[in-house]
Scaffold this motif. Structure first.
Motif, short mmCIF file in Angstrom:
data_model
loop_
_atom_site.label_atom_id
_atom_site.label_comp_id
_atom_site.label_asym_id
_atom_site.label_seq_id
_atom_site.Cartn_x
_atom_site.Cartn_y
_atom_site.Cartn_z
N TRP A 51 0.94 -1.14 -0.04
CA TRP A 51 0.14 0.06 0.03
C TRP A 51 0.77 1.30 0.15
CZ3 TRP A 51 -4.63 1.63 -1.12
CH2 TRP A 51 -5.00 2.61 -0.39
N VAL A 52 0.85 1.98 -0.87
CA VAL A 52 1.67 3.19 -1.26
C VAL A 52 1.01 4.61 -0.89
CG1 VAL A 52 3.19 4.49 -2.73
CG2 VAL A 52 2.89 1.78 -2.93
N ASP A 53 1.24 5.08 0.04
CA ASP A 53 0.62 6.36 0.49
C ASP A 53 1.43 7.44 0.98
OD1 ASP A 53 0.92 5.13 2.69
OD2 ASP A 53 -1.10 5.47 3.81
N THR A 54 2.69 7.51 1.11
CA THR A 54 3.63 8.39 1.23
C THR A 54 4.66 8.53 0.11
OG1 THR A 54 5.11 6.74 2.32
CG2 THR A 54 3.45 7.59 3.80
N PRO A 55 5.38 9.72 0.22
CA PRO A 55 6.41 9.91 -1.14
C PRO A 55 7.65 8.93 -0.68
CG PRO A 55 5.73 12.21 0.14
CD PRO A 55 4.96 10.83 0.61
N GLU A 56 7.88 8.57 0.45
CA GLU A 56 8.93 7.47 0.70
C GLU A 56 8.74 6.19 0.02
OE1 GLU A 56 9.20 10.91 3.38
OE2 GLU A 56 7.69 9.31 3.26
N LYS A 57 7.29 5.64 0.05
CA LYS A 57 6.79 4.59 -0.30
C LYS A 57 6.80 4.57 -1.55
CE LYS A 57 4.13 3.06 3.64
NZ LYS A 57 2.74 2.63 4.29
N LEU A 58 6.54 5.75 -2.24
CA LEU A 58 6.31 6.08 -3.74
C LEU A 58 7.97 5.88 -4.41
CD1 LEU A 58 4.90 6.74 -6.26
CD2 LEU A 58 5.07 9.08 -5.57
N ARG A 59 8.92 6.46 -3.71
CA ARG A 59 10.14 6.30 -4.16
C ARG A 59 10.71 4.83 -3.97
NH1 ARG A 59 10.62 11.65 -1.71
NH2 ARG A 59 11.12 10.62 0.43
N THR A 60 10.33 4.02 -3.06
CA THR A 60 10.74 2.59 -3.03
C THR A 60 10.09 1.95 -4.00
OG1 THR A 60 11.13 3.05 -0.48
CG2 THR A 60 10.67 0.68 -1.42
N MET A 61 8.85 2.15 -4.40
CA MET A 61 8.06 1.46 -5.57
C MET A 61 8.84 1.75 -6.98
SD MET A 61 4.23 1.74 -6.72
CE MET A 61 4.65 3.28 -7.73
N LEU A 62 9.08 3.05 -7.16
CA LEU A 62 9.81 3.53 -8.36
C LEU A 62 11.04 2.98 -8.60
CD1 LEU A 62 9.68 5.39 -10.63
CD2 LEU A 62 10.66 7.25 -9.52
N SER A 63 12.03 2.86 -7.46
CA SER A 63 13.09 2.19 -7.38
C SER A 63 12.97 0.70 -7.99
CB SER A 63 13.87 2.40 -6.21
OG SER A 63 15.35 1.64 -6.06
N SER A 64 12.03 0.09 -7.40
CA SER A 64 11.71 -1.40 -7.82
C SER A 64 11.25 -1.51 -9.33
CB SER A 64 10.72 -2.08 -6.86
OG SER A 64 10.29 -3.22 -7.31
N LEU A 65 10.47 -0.47 -9.90
CA LEU A 65 9.77 -0.74 -11.16
C LEU A 65 10.97 -0.28 -12.30
CD1 LEU A 65 6.42 1.54 -10.75
CD2 LEU A 65 6.98 -1.22 -10.85
N ARG A 66 12.07 0.54 -11.91
CA ARG A 66 13.34 0.72 -12.66
C ARG A 66 13.88 -0.60 -13.12
NH1 ARG A 66 14.67 4.70 -8.84
NH2 ARG A 66 14.16 6.89 -9.30
N ASN A 67 13.86 -1.57 -12.27
CA ASN A 67 14.43 -2.98 -12.80
C ASN A 67 13.61 -3.75 -13.62
OD1 ASN A 67 16.74 -1.97 -11.22
ND2 ASN A 67 15.79 -2.58 -9.47
N GLU A 68 12.22 -3.39 -14.01
CA GLU A 68 11.31 -4.21 -14.61
C GLU A 68 11.27 -4.04 -16.11
OE1 GLU A 68 9.82 -6.66 -12.98
OE2 GLU A 68 10.44 -5.83 -11.02
N VAL A 121 -3.87 11.15 -1.88
CA VAL A 121 -2.79 11.68 -1.00
C VAL A 121 -1.55 12.01 -1.86
CG1 VAL A 121 -3.89 10.73 1.06
CG2 VAL A 121 -1.97 9.50 0.00
N LEU A 122 -1.37 11.09 -2.92
CA LEU A 122 -0.03 11.31 -3.59
C LEU A 122 -0.10 12.08 -5.12
CD1 LEU A 122 1.66 7.89 -2.95
CD2 LEU A 122 2.21 10.24 -1.88
N ARG A 123 -1.25 12.68 -5.01
CA ARG A 123 -1.73 13.54 -6.40
C ARG A 123 -0.68 14.16 -7.17
NH1 ARG A 123 -6.70 14.32 -8.91
NH2 ARG A 123 -6.86 16.21 -10.22
N SER A 124 -0.04 14.97 -6.28
CA SER A 124 1.01 15.85 -6.63
C SER A 124 2.29 15.46 -6.80
CB SER A 124 1.08 17.32 -5.89
OG SER A 124 1.22 17.00 -4.72
#
Length: 601
Positions: A233-250, A287-290
């Protein structure tokens, strides 16, 4: 009996000539009875009853017969066939709809078994465990939540009156072949049309190359079991950055959105689901719209395939809400279409390729709710969890059918990506705006006499929707407009009777304007005043006979409005759904159940 026929059942074909002949007879009967039901709903029954007394008896006998058929059907499927009146039918309408849905689902299943279509399309890998969920009504707190509007907390507030060209929200342009500055220039059409901003990634969408691996067949990768896959569940900028870091490798990701457009004029995305081969992410876009523009790093990278199903609206919503663009799209809907599969829906693909039965009960859920229930969370991620496996299998089938098949899908997917979001002004002259009068006039075969009222009401509805930040159908449903056109109510109770108990604030606060529109387009009404007081009294359960023109309402008028209310309630499915509505003959049901039921005469 009135019931809804599923599209999949209508188009079903088998190799059994007897069944094909039977289907042809059934659908012929459905077509005739659908046409008859539509004509009946548009008639002034009160007038016919008075002009020809025999009509009253005929209508009564017909109603009794249809209620009897409905009771036979309910008894046959284990329900309680205890309907005794039209009012009882209206009260239990949703329950009868559930019975219809169950019957059609079973029909689809058995026809699939007969046609043996699954063996042709299914993978040889072991079937994936289906997510079993009890079928039942959606909790009313979820379906109609009266919650604070999240758009009030958006960094940029919605402007429902702005019809100027939409300037893309991009602040930077990753994976660019053309600079951001060059991509954000205003375009001026040569035909003197409205100026616009081009899709800033149009050049990249047209020229980016798909990975070579996409054009080679490969063994489909089995997805992890639904229950054992990690859910993030991604609802903070920190979690978003963690997800993005993972997606870069896909090398490929699956994406879907959940949108809300009932208590909003423009609408907004509430959730974004992203699945990889090993992880499911559910992003709280409220909550992460912007913050979500950062995802352009992956969404516009052609080396990462983005798999959507039916991306047409998703592409527009991503641009409008987050400034997100997609380069490197594979749309599984277009793949199913090119392969001419029997079904094109995601539910069909999940069933055929993954042996997964998608739940339907949360399709109309209010995705603004926080926190989500576990069932809603499961429903949301099921849309992407299996999508990469479906992509693998569809891609192999496309390659086996010829290289041109895959290229056709990629071409259609590029076309989806090149769409542009544009704000829309209300088109009064042509009526072509969403919620405008054109489609309604064609759907209902509106007469010339009714057209001025229809045009005025739909324009008023659009203005009120913008003002109150609600959808046009929330402000005033299409079925209510139809009821108003037919009965032309002159009193507040008349309006209430047509709309029903769920009256929007826009109508409550401005019912005087609505009644003036009716009066101005109906020579029979001469004066409109005292409406706000009447509306307040009516909604509070007192003084409900107070009328707009301050003259006594005749018994005929009251009877007409009551008939219109009941008729529009029963005809709601017909005038608000693209699905067909049919009236079924007794011999049809008798042949299905294998015995002759004694029907009321």
């Amino acid at each position: 009996m009135v019931c809804k026929m599923s599209t999949s059942t209508q188009s079903r074909t088998t190799s059994d000539p007897d069944l094909e002949a039977y289907n042809a007879r059934v659908f012929s009967a459905v077509l005739r009875t659908t046409q008859a039901a539509s004509k009946l709903a548009s008639q002034d029954l009160t007038y016919h009853k008075r002009a020809a007394p025999d009509v009253t008896g005929a209508i009564g006998r017909c109603s009794k017969r249809l209620l009897g058929l409905t009771n036979v059907l309910l008894n046959a499927v284990g329900g309680k066939g205890d309907l005794t009146s039209v009012d009882a039918l209206v009260e239990k309408w949703s329950t009868i709809g559930d019975v219809n849905d169950t019957l059609f689902e079973k029909t689809d299943t058995y026809l699939d078994m007969l046609a043996n279509r699954k063996s042709e399309l299914a993978s040889t890998t072991p079937p994936i465990q289906s997510l079993k969920r009890k079928r039942g009504k959606l909790d009313s707190a979820i379906a109609n939540a009266n919650i604070e509007r999240p758009q009030r907390n958006f960094p940029i507030q919605p402007d429902n009156y702005n019809t100027s060209p939409f300037r893309p929200l991009l602040s930077k342009k990753p994976n660019a072949m053309k600079s951001l500055e060059e991509s954000l220039k205003m375009e001026y059409p040569k035909d003197n049309g409205q100026p616009y901003y081009r899709n800033p990634y149009q050049y990249e969408i047209e020229h980016a190359k798909f990975p070579k691996s996409m054009k080679k067949p490969s063994k489909p990768i089995d997805p992890m079991t639904f229950e054992n896959t990690a859910v993030n569940w991604v609802d903070t900028p920190e979690k978003l950055r963690t997800m993005l870091s993972s997606l870069r490798n896909e090398t490929e990701i699956a994406v879907d959105l959940e949108h809300h457009d009932n208590r909003s004029y423009i609408g907004f995305v509430c959730l974004m689901q992203i699945s990889t081969r090993s992880q499911d992410y559910v992003v709280d876009t409220l909550v992460l719209r912007s913050e979500l523009e950062e995802l352009n790093e992956v969404f516009t990278d052609p080396r990462v395939i983005k798999v959507f199903h039916g991306a047409n609206s998703d592409i527009i919503w991503l641009q409008r809400d987050f400034g997100l663009y997609v380069v490197g799209l594979f749309d599984t809907y277009h793949a199913a279409k090119v392969l001419d599969l029997e079904g094109k829906s995601l539910g069909y693909l999940l069933d055929i390729f993954c042996s997964f039965k998608a739940s339907k009960e949360y399709q109309l859920a209010d995705w603004r709710i926080r926190p989500l229930t576990q069932a809603m969370l499961d429903y949301a991620r099921s849309d992407t969890h299996f999508l990469l496996n479906i992509y693998d299998k569809l891609r192999n089938k496309l390659l086996a059918s010829g290289a041109d098949k895959l290229e056709s899908v990629l071409s259609s997917s590029r076309k989806e990506c090149k769409q542009r979001y544009e704000r829309l002004a209300y088109d009064y002259e042509q009526g072509s705006s969403p919620g405008g009068w054109k489609s309604l006039s064609e759907k209902w075969a509106v007469t010339e006499e009714m057209m001025p009222m229809l045009k005025a009401i739909t324009q008023w509805r659009d203005f009120m929707a913008r003002k109150h930040d609600d959808s046009v159908n929330y402000v005033l449903p299409n079925r209510a407009i139809f009821g108003i056109l037919k009965s032309k109510p002159v009193s507040v109770p008349g309006v209430i009777g047509i709309i029903g108990k769920n009256i929007s604030e826009a109508v409550k606060e401005n019912v005087d304007e609505l009644l003036k529109i009716i009066a101005q387009n109906d020579p029979g009404v001469t004066r409109v005043d005292g409406v706000r007081e009447a509306m307040s009294a009516s909604t509070n359960g007192s003084d409900t006979d107070k009328v707009v023109d301050q003259k006594p309402v005749s018994a005929d008028t009251k009877e007409n409005e009551e008939i219109a209310r009941k008729r529009t309630a029963l005809a709601a499915e017909l005038f608000t759904s693209p699905s067909e509505v049919m009236t079924v003959k007794s011999q049809f049901w008798g042949s299905i159940f294998g015995h002759n039921q004694q029907q009321p005469s």
